[in-house]
Design a protein around this motif. Sequence first.
Motif, PDB file in Angstrom:
ATOM      1  N   GLU A  38       2.033   4.574  -7.571  1.00  0.00           N
ATOM      2  CA  GLU A  38       2.785   4.005  -8.687  1.00  0.00           C
ATOM      3  C   GLU A  38       2.290   2.612  -9.065  1.00  0.00           C
ATOM      4  N   SER A  39       1.691   1.895  -8.089  1.00  0.00           N
ATOM      5  CA  SER A  39       1.189   0.547  -8.383  1.00  0.00           C
ATOM      6  C   SER A  39      -0.329   0.498  -8.386  1.00  0.00           C
ATOM      7  N   GLU A  40      -0.964   1.629  -8.040  1.00  0.00           N
ATOM      8  CA  GLU A  40      -2.417   1.729  -7.937  1.00  0.00           C
ATOM      9  C   GLU A  40      -2.985   0.749  -6.913  1.00  0.00           C
ATOM     10  N   GLY A  41      -2.177   0.440  -5.906  1.00  0.00           N
ATOM     11  CA  GLY A  41      -2.626  -0.451  -4.846  1.00  0.00           C
ATOM     12  C   GLY A  41      -2.485   0.205  -3.488  1.00  0.00           C
ATOM     13  N   TYR A  42      -3.296  -0.245  -2.547  1.00  0.00           N
ATOM     14  CA  TYR A  42      -3.232   0.264  -1.179  1.00  0.00           C
ATOM     15  C   TYR A  42      -2.356  -0.662  -0.341  1.00  0.00           C
ATOM     16  N   VAL A  43      -1.805  -0.104   0.730  1.00  0.00           N
ATOM     17  CA  VAL A  43      -0.995  -0.927   1.627  1.00  0.00           C
ATOM     18  C   VAL A  43      -1.200  -0.466   3.063  1.00  0.00           C
ATOM     19  N   MET A  44      -1.305  -1.454   3.970  1.00  0.00           N
ATOM     20  CA  MET A  44      -1.414  -1.196   5.415  1.00  0.00           C
ATOM     21  C   MET A  44      -0.516  -2.205   6.118  1.00  0.00           C
ATOM     22  N   THR A 314      -5.925  -4.972  -3.228  1.00  0.00           N
ATOM     23  CA  THR A 314      -6.855  -4.029  -3.845  1.00  0.00           C
ATOM     24  C   THR A 314      -7.586  -4.759  -4.974  1.00  0.00           C
ATOM     25  N   PHE A 315      -8.901  -4.857  -4.863  1.00  0.00           N
ATOM     26  CA  PHE A 315      -9.708  -5.541  -5.878  1.00  0.00           C
ATOM     27  C   PHE A 315     -10.463  -4.510  -6.721  1.00  0.00           C
ATOM     28  N   ARG A 316     -10.383  -4.658  -8.036  1.00  0.00           N
ATOM     29  CA  ARG A 316     -11.071  -3.727  -8.923  1.00  0.00           C
ATOM     30  C   ARG A 316     -12.264  -4.358  -9.625  1.00  0.00           C
ATOM     31  N   ASP A 317     -12.694  -5.487  -9.115  1.00  0.00           N
ATOM     32  CA  ASP A 317     -14.014  -6.011  -9.471  1.00  0.00           C
ATOM     33  C   ASP A 317     -14.551  -6.742  -8.243  1.00  0.00           C
ATOM     34  N   LYS A 318     -15.782  -7.203  -8.281  1.00  0.00           N
ATOM     35  CA  LYS A 318     -16.468  -7.706  -7.098  1.00  0.00           C
ATOM     36  C   LYS A 318     -16.368  -9.220  -6.912  1.00  0.00           C
ATOM     37  N   THR A 319     -15.627  -9.908  -7.777  1.00  0.00           N
ATOM     38  CA  THR A 319     -15.605 -11.368  -7.726  1.00  0.00           C
ATOM     39  C   THR A 319     -15.210 -11.891  -6.350  1.00  0.00           C
ATOM     40  N   PHE A 320     -14.067 -11.461  -5.833  1.00  0.00           N
ATOM     41  CA  PHE A 320     -13.578 -11.957  -4.552  1.00  0.00           C
ATOM     42  C   PHE A 320     -14.543 -11.619  -3.420  1.00  0.00           C
ATOM     43  N   VAL A 321     -15.012 -10.376  -3.398  1.00  0.00           N
ATOM     44  CA  VAL A 321     -15.912  -9.929  -2.327  1.00  0.00           C
ATOM     45  C   VAL A 321     -17.214 -10.728  -2.352  1.00  0.00           C
ATOM     46  N   LEU A 351     -11.742  -8.768   5.463  1.00  0.00           N
ATOM     47  CA  LEU A 351     -12.395  -7.996   4.411  1.00  0.00           C
ATOM     48  C   LEU A 351     -12.847  -6.676   5.027  1.00  0.00           C
ATOM     49  N   THR A 352     -12.285  -5.565   4.579  1.00  0.00           N
ATOM     50  CA  THR A 352     -12.600  -4.271   5.197  1.00  0.00           C
ATOM     51  C   THR A 352     -13.946  -3.750   4.698  1.00  0.00           C
ATOM     52  N   TYR A 353     -14.506  -2.826   5.482  1.00  0.00           N
ATOM     53  CA  TYR A 353     -15.711  -2.138   5.036  1.00  0.00           C
ATOM     54  C   TYR A 353     -15.325  -1.131   3.964  1.00  0.00           C
ATOM     55  N   THR A 354     -16.314  -0.623   3.246  1.00  0.00           N
ATOM     56  CA  THR A 354     -16.058   0.299   2.131  1.00  0.00           C
ATOM     57  C   THR A 354     -16.846   1.586   2.327  1.00  0.00           C
ATOM     58  N   PRO A 355     -16.177   2.771   2.173  1.00  0.00           N
ATOM     59  CA  PRO A 355     -14.756   2.932   1.839  1.00  0.00           C
ATOM     60  C   PRO A 355     -13.878   2.854   3.076  1.00  0.00           C
ATOM     61  N   TYR A 356     -12.684   2.316   2.912  1.00  0.00           N
ATOM     62  CA  TYR A 356     -11.721   2.256   4.009  1.00  0.00           C
ATOM     63  C   TYR A 356     -10.726   3.411   3.915  1.00  0.00           C
ATOM     64  N   PHE A 357     -10.654   4.009   2.736  1.00  0.00           N
ATOM     65  CA  PHE A 357      -9.873   5.229   2.511  1.00  0.00           C
ATOM     66  C   PHE A 357     -10.825   6.327   2.047  1.00  0.00           C
ATOM     67  N   ASN A 359     -10.696   8.680  -0.185  1.00  0.00           N
ATOM     68  CA  ASN A 359     -10.880   8.876  -1.622  1.00  0.00           C
ATOM     69  C   ASN A 359     -10.895   7.553  -2.392  1.00  0.00           C
ATOM     70  N   GLN A 360     -11.280   6.503  -1.725  1.00  0.00           N
ATOM     71  CA  GLN A 360     -11.323   5.192  -2.357  1.00  0.00           C
ATOM     72  C   GLN A 360     -12.424   5.139  -3.416  1.00  0.00           C
ATOM     73  N   PRO A 361     -12.079   4.774  -4.658  1.00  0.00           N
ATOM     74  CA  PRO A 361     -13.103   4.676  -5.709  1.00  0.00           C
ATOM     75  C   PRO A 361     -14.194   3.678  -5.349  1.00  0.00           C
ATOM     76  N   LYS A 362     -15.399   3.919  -5.814  1.00  0.00           N
ATOM     77  CA  LYS A 362     -16.538   3.069  -5.474  1.00  0.00           C
ATOM     78  C   LYS A 362     -16.392   1.641  -5.977  1.00  0.00           C
ATOM     79  N   ASP A 363     -15.629   1.453  -7.052  1.00  0.00           N
ATOM     80  CA  ASP A 363     -15.490   0.106  -7.615  1.00  0.00           C
ATOM     81  C   ASP A 363     -14.311  -0.658  -7.018  1.00  0.00           C
ATOM     82  N   VAL A 364     -13.677  -0.105  -5.974  1.00  0.00           N
ATOM     83  CA  VAL A 364     -12.515  -0.733  -5.355  1.00  0.00           C
ATOM     84  C   VAL A 364     -12.880  -1.306  -3.988  1.00  0.00           C
TER      85      VAL A 364
END
Length: 507
Positions: A38-44, A314-321, A351-357, A359-364
């Motif tokens: 519903e928020s398009e965000g991940y939570v742990m 959840t980051f949807r661009d690479k700025t922070f990374v 900062l987690t490795y990618t993908p951490y889920f 079905n995690q999209p490549k741009d996330v």
Amino acid sequence: MSAAVYLLKDGEVEGKNIKIFDESKKLGGSLDAQNLEESEGYVMRGIRMFEEESFACTFDLMSKIPSLDIPGETIREEFVVFNRVNKSYSKSRLLRNGEAIDARPLNLSFGDRLKVITLLFRRESSLENMEIKEYFSDSFFISNFWYEFCTVFAFQPWHSLMEFRRYFVRFMTSFPKIDTLETIEFSPYNQYEFMILPILSFLRKRDVKFVTGTRIDNLNFKSEGGKKFVSRIYFNKDEEIVVDRDDKVFITLGSIVANSAIGSMNSVPVLNLKEKDAAWTLWENIIKDNPEFGKPSVFNNHIDKSRWTSFTVTFRDKTFVELMDKFVHKKVTSFGGVNLIDSNWLVSVVLTYTPYFLNQPKDVSLCWGYALRSEEKGNFIKKRMSECTGEEILTEVIHHLGFEKHLDEILKNAICIPCTTPYITSLFLPRAIEDRPLAIPGNSINFAFLGQYCEIPKDTVFTVEYSIRSAQIAVYKLLGLKKKITPIYQGTHHIRVLYNALKTVFR
């Protein structure tokens, strides 16, 4: 679920004779990472680390579970391959003013160094109900050693000196690398998808029954010749199950993630503590007529000393990374963590490795963090962290990292989900040894206690290993199996390990 695996594999119990009750509709306990669609965000609510020497029971269990991703392999084999390729290395362990400081010197006073060494040889009975701050000087808590130790293990100055000692002994092989965390290992994905889903699949294929959304209220114990056995299970207030003396009952006491609350980018987590989680009320009800089974009030009546606030971004661009790259040793690893020691909240960010889920999209990209002082006011956001929205928490973190020029850009493409967990470090609170019942109490005929709040001498709570070990002990002993319990690693029993640790104390 670990107990069910041991019952099937080592106890040769048929799956149709195993039934698991859980209050939650989603199985897995604290290993419950998920995508909030519903928020398009991940939570742990947390990230679990592993260590080769100290997680023998965990790896034993992994070796019994088939991988869901790699046919013919176990999740243990999958884990080994992943960690052979993906190394852990914290290049910038401690940050101050957005810059890494030299974390290798421990900066301990001579007196505190001697106290660390002396502590290794103290009897546990002499440490009952003692706080860490009662033992060490004030300078200890501003040393690099303390910042490195507390941020990776989540200790507070008011926590148990006994548990602190157990951690030091248990993870002694890792101590010389405490500034880089090179000995730490990680699962290939988040622990829910890597461990819980394969275990669930394994159990369901063998006809183990799951009854979810069920609140176990109490147990009736009958006495027989100085021994006790469970005769009834009461659940959902007015239902019950009759238990035969020869049946086996495995009981989880307490929960570190009970009554958690999740917020959003624009809302604050709101705790509801009026009705405690069933894992707590069950324990409280049991001891009314059976006081020998511990004291839950030692652990669940001090929320001001046991809660923290964590967050998943959840980051949807690479700025922070890309900005975080300067804190990561790119030749060794693609992920890493930092600890903001000048933060009033004492925030840690991973900062987690990618993908951490799966079905995690490549741009996330994702990061997770938590604060040990979430009841303090922030340096930039003048509010308690527990009273902040996801946007406010991320804003504070961005300022501490020195990324404020990119604040608007990062916030525009990020979703920060805060989570407040009231009992998360309750298992570290000062206690007496008998405040937790043994996994198999001496007067037990047909029952065992599981999880973080049973007593396993010499082992360390707040680890996946502890829960799995309690299951192994319970199954092997309750079924009378002629199998050896996996030994608990103790660094003080190995001369070279002890020597290296003592040398590090003076670094």
